[in-house]
Design an enzyme around this catalytic site. Structure first.
Site, mmCIF file in Angstrom:
data_model
loop_
_atom_site.group_PDB
_atom_site.id
_atom_site.type_symbol
_atom_site.label_atom_id
_atom_site.label_comp_id
_atom_site.label_asym_id
_atom_site.label_seq_id
_atom_site.Cartn_x
_atom_site.Cartn_y
_atom_site.Cartn_z
ATOM 1 N N SER A 293 11.137 6.738 8.309
ATOM 2 C CA SER A 293 10.395 6.864 9.643
ATOM 3 C C SER A 293 11.053 6.427 10.643
ATOM 4 O O SER A 293 11.628 5.685 10.942
ATOM 5 C CB SER A 293 9.285 6.415 8.852
ATOM 6 O OG SER A 293 8.827 6.276 7.691
ATOM 7 N N ASP B 20 14.334 -7.540 -7.418
ATOM 8 C CA ASP B 20 16.148 -7.789 -7.797
ATOM 9 C C ASP B 20 15.644 -7.196 -9.455
ATOM 10 O O ASP B 20 14.573 -6.645 -10.053
ATOM 11 C CB ASP B 20 15.408 -9.505 -7.764
ATOM 12 C CG ASP B 20 16.481 -10.365 -6.955
ATOM 13 O OD1 ASP B 20 16.882 -9.067 -5.928
ATOM 14 O OD2 ASP B 20 16.491 -11.081 -6.484
ATOM 15 N N ASP C 96 14.204 -6.825 0.736
ATOM 16 C CA ASP C 96 14.550 -6.615 -0.668
ATOM 17 C C ASP C 96 13.533 -7.494 -1.422
ATOM 18 O O ASP C 96 14.059 -8.543 -1.697
ATOM 19 C CB ASP C 96 16.137 -7.866 0.068
ATOM 20 C CG ASP C 96 17.072 -7.786 -1.390
ATOM 21 O OD1 ASP C 96 16.680 -7.065 -2.255
ATOM 22 O OD2 ASP C 96 17.731 -8.276 -1.323
ATOM 23 N N GLU D 83 21.340 -2.282 -6.112
ATOM 24 C CA GLU D 83 21.769 -2.932 -6.713
ATOM 25 C C GLU D 83 22.525 -2.765 -7.962
ATOM 26 O O GLU D 83 23.638 -2.909 -8.096
ATOM 27 C CB GLU D 83 20.816 -4.180 -7.653
ATOM 28 C CG GLU D 83 19.865 -5.052 -7.090
ATOM 29 C CD GLU D 83 19.448 -6.139 -7.457
ATOM 30 O OE1 GLU D 83 19.683 -6.873 -8.077
ATOM 31 O OE2 GLU D 83 18.101 -7.207 -6.509
#
Length: 821
Positions: free
Chosen positions: A262, A337, A334, A195
Site C-alpha cells: 500500500s 512465528d 513480525d 521464515e
C-alpha cells in the site's frame, strides 16, 4: 433433397428459438436480483426513518436519526450490492467453501479450519466495546432484512451466482464480520512463508553472505548474524516433496510476493499550498470483480464519514470525516512465528513444552462436501498456536521426523478488539483521538497515516509480540517450541509502537518501506515490503516546497520506475553500443535494437511503450540465470526480481559476483556474460509471444489488469461478461503499483494493485476524491458493475463530498427504511 433442407431449416429455426427463449429466461431470472434503489421498505430493524441516497456513482449516503439505524442501513446496502461476495467471504473464513464448490476448495477449508478463525471470532464478540457491539448487531439485522426481503419477494435469490450454487443463506451474525476481518489479516501476512523460505535457503546456501544476497536486508543498520537453520533444528530433511498452497481463485492464502502492500502519505499545512492538510492512500490487494472495496458515506452522531468499506465489515476502514482523514498501509510487523514442536515418542498425542510433555488441545471438525462424503479433521493446538500440515508453505521441508509445526500469530486471538478500534477511529475527531482509539487494534498490523486540520502523523497499529532477548532465530526462522526463550511473552506495550507526529519536514508517508531500525526484541520487522518505491516517493515529495491535491494525485499515479533507472546502467553497462554491426534478423541485431531502445528510455512504465516489457523480461531472465544452478528447484520460489540482489551481484558486494559463474560449466562466466545471455533469453521469449517488431511492443498488452470474477471467471462464454481486463501502466516497483503475477504463461499480468484510491484536502474537504477499480455493484448485469473501472485505469476519480444536497442532486435512487410500527 428439398424436403430434407426444409426440415433442416425447421430444426435449426426451432433450436434458435429455444436458445433465445433460454437466454431470455436466464436473463429474466438473473435480472430479478438487480436491486431496486428507489423504494420504501418497512422494517422492525429501524427506530426511525432512514434514507440511503445513492449518488450518480452509486455511492450510498446514509442518513438516520441514530447510529444503530445508520449501521442497519449499511448492512442492508452492502447486501443489496454485494451479497454473493459477503457470503463467499464468510464461507471462506469459516472453512465451508466445499459445501458449495466441492472437492476443489477442500484444501482451503482444511487450512482455514486449522486456523479456526470463526471460533475465535465468536469468542471475540463479547470483548467488543458497547458501541461496537451495537453496531455489529444493527449491521447484522440490516443484512438479514435484505435476505428476508429476497426470500419473501422472490428477488432472484439476491445474486445471479445463487442460481448456480443454490445453497441456503444463513442469517448474518456479529461474529461473521470479525471473522472476515481476520481473513483480511491472513491476506496481508507473509512472515510465515518468509521464515520457512529463509530456513530452506539456508540449508542449501550455508554461506551467510550468499543468504543475504538472495534474501537481502532492507538498507539501513545491519542486524546480528543468523545461525544456519540446520544448527537450530538438527536432522532437518533437506529435500522433501511439497504440496503448494491452494491455487484456487477463492484461496485467501497469498503467495509471498503478494502478501500486502500500500501507499499512504500526508502533508501538514506548512507543506500545503492551500494551507490545509493533505492525505493520500491507496491500499493494495488482489484484483477481482467486483473489487473488495465498496464506497460509502455514513452520517453518524459524530458527523459525516466517507471512504472505503469492505462488505461484511461495518466500518469505514480508510477515508475522512470533516475533521480527520486516515489511511492504511501494511506494516510488515513480525507478528508470525513458526514453532517446531517435538512429539512424545511414547505418545504422539503429546508434545514437548518447557515443563515436559503435554497433551494437544484437540477438537474434531467435520467438513461437508457437495456431492461427496464429509471429511473429519482433528484440529490440534499447542500453547504456541495451531498445528499446521507439512504441505502448508512447505513446512514439511524444515520439520524433522517426529515433529510438527505450529503457528504463533497475533491474529489468532480470542480477545481480538480490532473491530472496536476500527469503529473508534471512525468516530475520532483529532489525531490524538485516532491514536488513542488504535490501542485496541490487534491485527492485521498497519501503518496508520492520519491528518486533522492542524497536523499529520504516522503510527504503527497492531500487536507486536514480546520475544526474549535470547530467542534462537530472533523470529526470522522456525524455532524450537519447547524452549522458553523462543516462546512469546505477551505483547509489547502500545506506546512502544513507532510513531512520527508533527514532523519538522511537514510530511509523513509509507510505501511499505523500512521505517525504523531498533535492536531485537524491540524491532518491528526484518522483512519489509519495499526498498524501491520509497526512493521515487522521496524525490516527488522533496521536489516541491508545497503540495496540492493535484500533486498528491500525480504522485499516486506516478509510473516511473526507480528500479529500472538504477539497475539498467548497472546490468547493461558493458553492453551498450558495443559489438560489430549485425544483419537484420540476427540475434545480435535484435539485441542491439533492444539496447538502443532502453538507452533512450526514462524508466516510465507506460502501457503504450515497448521498453517496460523488454526491461521486465530481461531482468526476469537474468535472475533466473543467476540463481538456477545454485538454488535448483528452490529457484521457482523466487517469482519476482529482487532489485537488491541484482545490485549486490553486479556491484560484487561481499563477493556476490560469484552468482554470475555457472557452477556446472567449465568456463568462468562474468556478469556481463550473464547479462548478455539473459537479454537474448528475454528477446527470444518476447519474439515467440509478441513478435520481433520491438518498436511496436506495448507494455499494456502484457501488463493487463485482471479483475476476474473469483467463481465465474473461468466459465466459458460467461467469463467475457464477468471479467474485466484492462491495459495498464505501472509495475512491481512504481508508486502506481501494478504487481505482476510472476508465474504462468503471462507472468506480467497485473494481479495486485491499489483497488481503492483516495486523496483528501482539508482546506477544501469537498474537493477530495476517491475511486475503486471496478464498480459498486457485484451484479454483472448492473451498469454499476464496471462503471468506475475505466476511471480507475485512466487515473480519474469521483468527488468525495459530505454535502447531502450534492448526493441528492443526481441520485440514482433513494431507499427509505421506515419502522413497521
Amino acid at each position: 433433397m428439398g424436403l430434407f433442407i426444409q426440415w433442416l431449416l425447421r430444426i435449426a429455426g426451432a433450436m434458435l428459438v429455444i436458445a433465445l427463449l433460454a437466454m431470455t429466461l436466464i436473463y429474466f431470472l438473473a435480472s430479478r436480483s438487480l436491486p431496486e434503489y428507489d423504494k420504501t421498505l418497512r422494517s422492525n430493524g429501524v427506530s426511525a426513518p432512514v434514507e440511503i441516497v445513492r449518488d450518480n456513482a452509486n455511492v450510498p449516503h446514509i442518513f438516520g436519526e441514530s447510529d444503530a439505524d445508520v449501521f442497519f442501513a449499511l448492512g442492508y446496502a452492502h447486501a443489496q450490492d454485494r451479497l454473493w461476495q459477503m457470503v463467499t467471504l464468510r464461507r471462506t473464513a469459516q472453512g465451508r467453501l466445499s459445501e458449495v464448490f466441492g472437492t476443489s476448495t477442500l484444501p482451503i477449508d482444511k487450512l482455514l479450519r486449522r486456523l479456526d478463525f470463526f471460533t475465535l471470532a465468536v469468542q471475540s464478540v463479547q470483548h467488543q466495546d458497547e458501541r461496537t457491539t451495537a453496531a455489529l448487531r444493527a449491521y447484522s439485522n440490516g443484512v438479514n432484512t435484505r435476505i428476508d426481503e429476497i426470500n419473501r419477494d422472490s428477488l432472484g435469490r439476491g445474486a445471479p451466482e445463487m442460481f448456480l450454487f443454490p445453497n441456503a443463506i444463513a442469517p448474518w451474525q456479529p461474529a461473521d464480520s470479525i471473522a472476515i476481518q481476520k481473513l483480511m489479516a491472513l491476506q496481508l501476512s507473509g512472515h510465515l512463508e518468509e521464515e520457512v523460505l529463509r530456513a530452506r535457503v539456508s540449508l542449501i546456501l550455508p554461506d551467510e553472505n550468499r543468504l543475504l544476497d538472495i534474501l537481502p536486508e532492507a538498507p539501513g543498520t545491519g542486524v546480528a548474524s543468523l545461525p544456519e537453520y540446520a544448527a537450530l533444528v538438527p536432522e532437518t530433511p533437506r529435500f522433501t516433496a511439497t504440496t503448494p498452497l491452494p491455487s484456487h481463485p477463492l484461496s485467501p492464502f497469498p503467495r509471498r510476493p503478494l502478501a500486502g502492500a500500500s501507499n499512504a502519505w500526508a502533508a501538514a499545512p506548512s507543506r500545503s499550498a492551500s494551507g490545509g492538510t493533505l492525505l493520500a492512500n491507496d491500499p493494495h490487494l488482489g484484483l477481482s470483480a467486483p473489487a473488495i472495496w465498496y464506497l460509502t458515506r455514513l452520517e453518524l452522531s459524530s458527523g459525516g464519514v466517507i471512504g472505503g468499506t469492505i462488505p461484511g465489515i461495518p466500518t469505514i476502514l480508510t477515508g475522512r470525516s470533516d475533521d480527520l482523514g486516515w489511511g492504511l498501509t501494511s506494516a510488515y510487523v513480525d507478528d508470525q512465528d513458526v514453532f517446531i514442536e517435538q512429539l512424545n515418542p511414547e505418545n504422539p498425542e503429546e508434545y514437548r513444552t518447557p515443563g515436559g510433555f503435554e497433551p494437544f488441545v484437540t477438537r474434531k471438525s467435520i467438513i461437508n462436501i457437495a456431492d461427496e462424503q464429509p471429511v473429519t479433521l482433528t484440529l490440534r493446538w499447542t500453547e504456541n498456536g495451531p498445528v499446521l500440515p507439512g504441505s502448508h508453505y512447505s513446512l514439511g521441508t524444515v520439520t524433522p521426523e517426529n515433529h510438527v509445526a505450529a503457528l504463533g500469530w497475533t491474529a489468532l486471538s480470542a480477545r481480538d478488539t480490532s473491530m472496536s478500534a476500527a469503529v473508534a477511529i471512525m468516530y475520532a475527531k483529532s489525531i490524538q483521538g485516532a491514536l488513542d482509539a488504535a490501542e485496541a487494534y490487534i491485527s492485521p498490523a498497519q501503518n496508520m497515516v492520519v491528518a486533522d486540520r492542524e497536523t499529520v502523523a504516522l503510527k504503527v497499529i497492531g500487536a507486536l509480540p514480546r520475544r526474549d532477548d535470547e530467542h534462537q532465530s530472533k523470529g526470522r526462522m522456525p524455532s524450537l517450541g519447547w524452549l522458553a526463550q523462543n516462546q512469546w511473552q505477551g505483547r509489547l506495550p502500545y506506546a512502544s509502537n513507532p510513531v512520527f507526529r508533527s514532523p519538522i519536514g511537514g510530511i509523513v508517508g509509507n510505501t511499505n518501506n523500512k521505517m525504523v531500525e531498533r535492536p531485537f526484541p524491540l524491532h518491528v520487522s526484518y522483512v519489509w515490503g519495499d526498498t524501491q518505491r520509497i526512493q521515487r516517493w522521496q524525490r516527488l515529495m522533496q521536489g516541491r516546497q508545497v503540495h496540492t491535491r493535484d500533486s498528491f494525485v500525480e504522485a499516486q499515479l506516478d509510473t516511473v520506475s526507480f528500479t529500472a533507472r538504477s539497475l539498467l546502467p548497472l546490468v547493461g553497462g558493458d553492453l551498450w553500443f558495443t559489438g560489430n554491426a549485425a544483419p537484420d534478423g540476427s540475434t545480435e541485431r535484435l539485441r542491439q535494437r533492444a539496447l538502443t531502445l532502453l538507452a533512450e528510455w526514462n524508466g516510465e512504465m507506460n502501457e503504450h511503450l515497448p521498453e517496460p516489457l523488454i526491461y521486465s523480461a530481461w531482468l526476469r531472465a537474468l535472475q533466473v540465470r543467476l540463481i538456477q544452478d545454485e538454488m535448483g528447484p528452490l529457484a521457482e520460489e523466487f517469482t519476482h526480481i529482487e532489485p537488491l540482489f541484482i545490485e549486490r551481484v553486479f556491484r560484487n558486494v561481499d563477493g556476490a559476483g560469484v552468482w554470475c559463474d555457472v557452477i556446472q560449466s567449465a568456463p568462468t562466466e562474468s556478469c556481463t556474460d550473464m547479462a548478455r545471455l539473459a537479454l537474448d533469453d528475454a528477446l527470444l521469449w518476447i519474439s515467440e509471444k509478441y513478435g520481433t517488431q520491438l518498436e511496436s511492443l506495448r507494455w499494456g498488452d502484457a501488463h493487463q489488469a485482471t479483475h476476474d470474477h473469483q467463481v465465474l471467471g473461468k466459465v466459458p462464454l460467461l467469463r467475457y461478461f464477468v471479467n474485466i481486463r484492462q491495459s495498464t501502466s505501472g509495475g512491481d516497483n512504481t508508486l502506481q503499483r501494478g504487481r505482476t503475477s510472476g508465474i504462468g504463461p503471462n507472468p506480467f499480468q497485473n494481479v495486485h494493485a491499489g483497488a481503492y484510491r483516495g486523496v483528501y484536502d482539508f482546506a477544501d474537504p469537498d474537493s477530495s476524491v476517491f475511486v475503486i477499480s471496478t464498480g459498486q455493484s457485484g451484479h454483472f448485469l448492473s451498469r454499476f458493475y464496471d462503471d468506475m473501472s475505466q476511471l480507475w485505469r485512466r487515473g480519474e476519480y469521483v468527488p468525495m463530498s459530505l454535502d447531502p444536497e450534492l448526493a441528492r442532486a443526481a441520485s440514482v435512487g433513494v431507499t427509505r427504511l421506515v419502522p413497521k410500527q
